[in-house]
Scaffold this motif. Structure first.
Motif, PDB file in Angstrom:
ATOM      1  N   THR B   3      56.986 111.727  26.797  1.00 16.85           N
ATOM      2  CA  THR B   3      57.549 111.548  28.136  1.00 16.85           C
ATOM      3  C   THR B   3      58.680 110.526  28.056  1.00 16.85           C
ATOM      4  O   THR B   3      58.799 109.786  27.086  1.00 16.85           O
ATOM      5  N   ASP B   4      59.515 110.520  29.099  1.00 16.88           N
ATOM      6  CA  ASP B   4      60.649 109.588  29.052  1.00 16.88           C
ATOM      7  C   ASP B   4      60.260 108.188  29.502  1.00 16.88           C
ATOM      8  O   ASP B   4      61.059 107.283  29.443  1.00 16.88           O
ATOM      9  N   LYS B   5      59.020 107.982  29.974  1.00 12.97           N
ATOM     10  CA  LYS B   5      58.636 106.650  30.442  1.00 12.97           C
ATOM     11  C   LYS B   5      57.716 105.919  29.478  1.00 12.97           C
ATOM     12  O   LYS B   5      57.594 104.710  29.513  1.00 12.97           O
ATOM     13  N   ARG B   7      56.379 104.137  26.279  1.00 19.72           N
ATOM     14  CA  ARG B   7      56.951 103.370  25.170  1.00 19.72           C
ATOM     15  C   ARG B   7      55.817 103.022  24.221  1.00 19.72           C
ATOM     16  O   ARG B   7      54.814 102.433  24.639  1.00 19.72           O
ATOM     17  N   LEU B  14      58.890 101.685  33.596  1.00 16.81           N
ATOM     18  CA  LEU B  14      59.129 102.411  34.844  1.00 16.81           C
ATOM     19  C   LEU B  14      60.622 102.671  34.999  1.00 16.81           C
ATOM     20  O   LEU B  14      61.449 101.758  34.828  1.00 16.81           O
ATOM     21  N   SER B  15      60.991 103.937  35.320  1.00 16.60           N
ATOM     22  CA  SER B  15      62.421 104.258  35.365  1.00 16.60           C
ATOM     23  C   SER B  15      63.066 103.824  36.678  1.00 16.60           C
ATOM     24  O   SER B  15      64.235 103.477  36.708  1.00 16.60           O
ATOM     25  N   ASN B  16      62.286 103.838  37.785  1.00 21.72           N
ATOM     26  CA  ASN B  16      62.793 103.294  39.045  1.00 21.72           C
ATOM     27  C   ASN B  16      61.900 102.122  39.428  1.00 21.72           C
ATOM     28  O   ASN B  16      61.001 102.269  40.244  1.00 21.72           O
ATOM     29  N   ASP B 128      56.728 104.773  41.419  1.00 21.91           N
ATOM     30  CA  ASP B 128      57.771 105.175  40.477  1.00 21.91           C
ATOM     31  C   ASP B 128      57.810 106.695  40.305  1.00 21.91           C
ATOM     32  O   ASP B 128      58.874 107.298  40.181  1.00 21.91           O
ATOM     33  N   THR B 186      58.505  96.154  36.114  1.00 23.26           N
ATOM     34  CA  THR B 186      59.315  96.893  35.143  1.00 23.26           C
ATOM     35  C   THR B 186      58.473  97.643  34.112  1.00 23.26           C
ATOM     36  O   THR B 186      58.704  98.817  33.863  1.00 23.26           O
ATOM     37  N   ASN B 187      57.522  96.948  33.513  1.00 24.43           N
ATOM     38  CA  ASN B 187      56.740  97.571  32.446  1.00 24.43           C
ATOM     39  C   ASN B 187      55.248  97.350  32.658  1.00 24.43           C
ATOM     40  O   ASN B 187      54.842  96.339  33.223  1.00 24.43           O
TER      41      ASN B 187
END
Lengths: 158, 336
Positions: B3-5, B7, B14-16, B128, B186-187
Motif C-alpha cells: 500500500t502507499d501508506k 512503511r 498518513l497521506s492526509n 485519513d 503524521t505517523n
C-alpha cells in the motif's frame, strides 16, 4: 525478499526472557526490611498490648480466664471493624504490614473492608457473596488444619 | 500488495495527516494536586462525581469530557460522526454507558492502558482514509473502580510495593478532523504483543517496558528516521521503575531517543504525593496528552511528539492461573 527488517524479532533475539528476568530482578526496588520489621513489631505489639490490657481488666473484675479470652477477642474484632469503617486500619496496615494482618484484627479488617466494598452490588450478590472474598482462604485452610490436628490428637490420645 | 501508506513492517504514514482540532481532560482530586494541575480543564472535588458508585463516576467523567471537548470546539454532539473509546473495566462498561448517554455512533476498544494511543491510531486512520470527517478518540480510568476489579478492597490494610502504581482517575478526549488548525497526526506504529515472562502483578512497568522499546525501535526503523527526530518521546505508564528498565533496554538496543525521553506515569504525580512508582491507567496517558503535552505543542514548546501508550493485557483470572503479563505499545507521532 523484502528490504524491511523486523526489528522487534531482532530485539527479542538479542535479549531473551531469562536475561530480561535477571535485569528486572537486579534493578527492582525492594521495601526496606529493617524499618518494615520495626513497624510490624511496634504496631502489631501495640495491638496485642491493648488486647492484653482488656483481658486483664476482665480478669481483675472476676471474669473466668476462658470467658475473658473470648470477650477480649470479640472486643478486638469490634475495634478493628470500627477502625476499618473509619478508614484508619488501612493507613496502619500500609505502615505495619504483617503487624496488622496477623492479629485477629487483620481478619476483621479484610471481612469488613470486603463488605463495605461490595455493598454497591446489593446485600445478596454483593455483601453476601463477596464478604469472604479475601478472608475465605484463611477460613478454609484454618478449618482444614484444625480438623487435621484434631484427628492427630484423637488418634494419639486413643 | 504494497500500500502507499504502509512503511516498513508496522508503521503507517498518513497521506492526509488528520488534525487534532480540540482536546479536553477531566481529572480526579489527587490527580488535580499534581504539578500539571493548570493544564487540566476540570479537577473533580471528589471521586464519586455526584454518582453513587465508582463505575458510574468513571463513566460520567468520560461522558463529561466528551461533552466538554465538543463545547470547546463550538460543535454539537451530533456533529461527531463516530467516537472510539475504551477503559479498564470488564466489558469496557465506562465507555459503553457513556456511549448510551451520548448517542454518537460508537466503537468500543480495549487496549488496557494503551487505549489512548489505540483510539488515536484508529481515529486517524478513519479520518485519513476518508471515512469520516470528525471523530472523537477517548480513554478513561478511575482509581477506585480499577482497584476493586484488579486488586483489594479500598479499606483493606495492604502494604504497597515500591513498584506499585496509582491508577489515575482521569479521562481525555480529542477531536480528530480532516482539515483545520492544530497539531497533525503524521505517523502511527501499531505494536505487537510482547511478553518477556514477567508475572508480578505489583509491577506492570517491567512487563510493559520491552513492548514500549520494541514499538519505538520499530517506529524509527520503519520510517528510517534518527532517534533524535522527536522533541519528546513519551511512553504511557511504565512508571519510574519501568522507565528505568526501558532506558536500559534503549542502551542495549542502541536507540536512545534524544534529546528527551520520559514517561507519563513517572511524571504524572509529584514525588510528595506518595504513589510509589507513579501513575498508570488509560487516564494517565490520556490526561497527559490532552492536558500538558498538547497545550505545550499549541504554544510551540514541543513541535514533534511521539506518544507511545503502553498497556498490560492481563486479568486477575489469568494471573491466578499462572500466566505471565503480555504487554502492548502503540506509537502516535504528533507534529506541528
Amino acid at each position: 525478499m523484502s528490504e524491511v527488517n523486523d526489528v522487534t524479532k531482532d530485539a527479542l533475539k538479542k535479549i531473551n526472557v531469562k536475561e530480561y528476568g535477571n535485569l528486572v530482578k537486579e534493578m527492582k526496588p525492594k521495601r526496606a526490611l529493617i524499618p518494615d520489621l520495626i513497624w510490624a513489631f511496634v504496631i502489631g505489639g501495640l495491638i496485642c498490648l491493648v488486647a492484653q490490657f482488656i483481658q486483664n481488666q476482665f480478669i481483675i473484675n472476676g471474669v473466668s480466664i476462658l470467658d475473658a479470652r473470648a470477650s477480649t477477642a470479640i472486643i478486638m474484632i469490634f475495634l478493628a471493624a470500627l477502625a476499618t469503617g473509619l478508614g484508619i486500619y488501612d493507613i496502619l496496615g500500609e505502615r505495619a504490614g504483617a503487624g496488622t494482618i496477623v492479629p485477629i484484627t487483620g481478619f476483621a479488617n479484610v471481612i469488613v473492608a470486603s463488605a463495605m466494598e461490595f455493598k454497591k452490588e446489593g446485600y445478596v450478590f454483593g455483601v453476601g457473596a463477596k464478604i469472604f472474598n479475601v478472608a475465605g482462604p484463611t477460613l478454609v485452610f484454618g478449618i482444614v488444619t484444625a480438623m487435621l490436628i484434631g484427628l492427630i490428637k484423637f488418634f494419639l490420645i486413643s | 500488495m504494497k500500500t502507499d501508506k504502509k512503511r516498513g513492517m508496522q508503521t503507517i504514514a498518513l497521506s492526509n495527516p488528520p488534525v487534532l482540532a480540540g482536546w479536553a481532560t477531566i481529572v480526579g482530586p489527587k490527580e488535580g494536586e499534581s504539578p500539571w494541575q493548570n493544564y487540566y480543564d476540570k479537577i473533580l472535588s471528589d471521586y464519586m462525581f455526584e454518582e453513587d458508585t465508582f463505575e458510574k463516576a468513571e463513566s460520567k467523567i468520560l461522558r463529561e469530557t466528551i461533552k466538554l471537548v465538543v463545547n470547546k470546539n463550538n460543535l454539537q454532539l451530533d456533529d461527531i460522526e463516530v467516537f472510539l473509546s475504551g477503559d479498564l473495566l470488564n466489558q469496557t462498561v465506562s465507555s459503553n454507558y457513556a456511549a448510551r448517554e451520548l448517542e454518537i455512533p460508537y466503537l468500543g476498544l480495549y487496549g488496557a492502558c494503551s487505549t489512548m494511543a489505540e483510539s488515536l491510531v484508529l481515529a486517524s486512520m478513519l479520518v485519513d482514509g476518508g471515512f469520516y470527517n470528525k471523530v472523537i478518540a477517548a480513554a478513561c480510568s478511575h482509581h477506585y473502580s480499577a482497584e476493586r476489579q484488579f486488586r483489594f478492597p479500598v479499606e483493606q490494610g495492604v502494604q504497597s510495593n515500591p513498584t506499585n502504581q496509582w491508577t489515575a482517575t482521569a479521562a481525555g478526549a480529542l477531536i480528530v478532523e480532516n482539515t483545520g488548525i492544530g497539531p497533525y497526526i503524521t505517523n502511527l506504529t501499531v505494536g505487537k504483543v510482547v511478553d518477556m515472562g514477567q508475572a508480578d502483578i505489583a509491577d506492570m512497568g517491567s512487563a510493559m517496558a520491552p513492548a514500549a522499546v520494541a514499538t519505538i525501535k520499530q517506529h524509527f526503523a520503519d520510517l528510517n528516521i534518527p532517534s533524535d527526530y522527536y522533541d519528546l518521546v513519551i511512553t504511557g505508564d511504565l512508571g519510574s521503575f519501568g522507565m528505568a528498565i526501558a532506558e536500559q533496554l534503549f542502551i542495549k538496543e542502541g536507540i536512545v531517543p534524544q534529546p528527551n525521553y520520559t514517561d507519563c506515569g513517572a511524571i504524572f504525580f509529584d514525588k510528595k504525593q506518595k504513589v510509589n512508582a507513579g501513575a498508570s491507567g488509560c487516564g494517565c496517558a490520556a490526561a497527559m496528552l490532552c492536558g500538558p503535552l498538547l497545550n505545550m505543542m499549541k504554544i510551540g514548546k514541543i513541535n514533534k511528539l511521539l506518544l507511545v501508550a503502553t498497556g498490560a493485557l492481563m486479568s486477575p483470572i489469568t494471573s491466578f492461573q499462572g500466566e505471565s503479563i503480555p504487554a502492548i505499545a502503540h506509537a502516535v507521532a504528533i507534529e506541528n
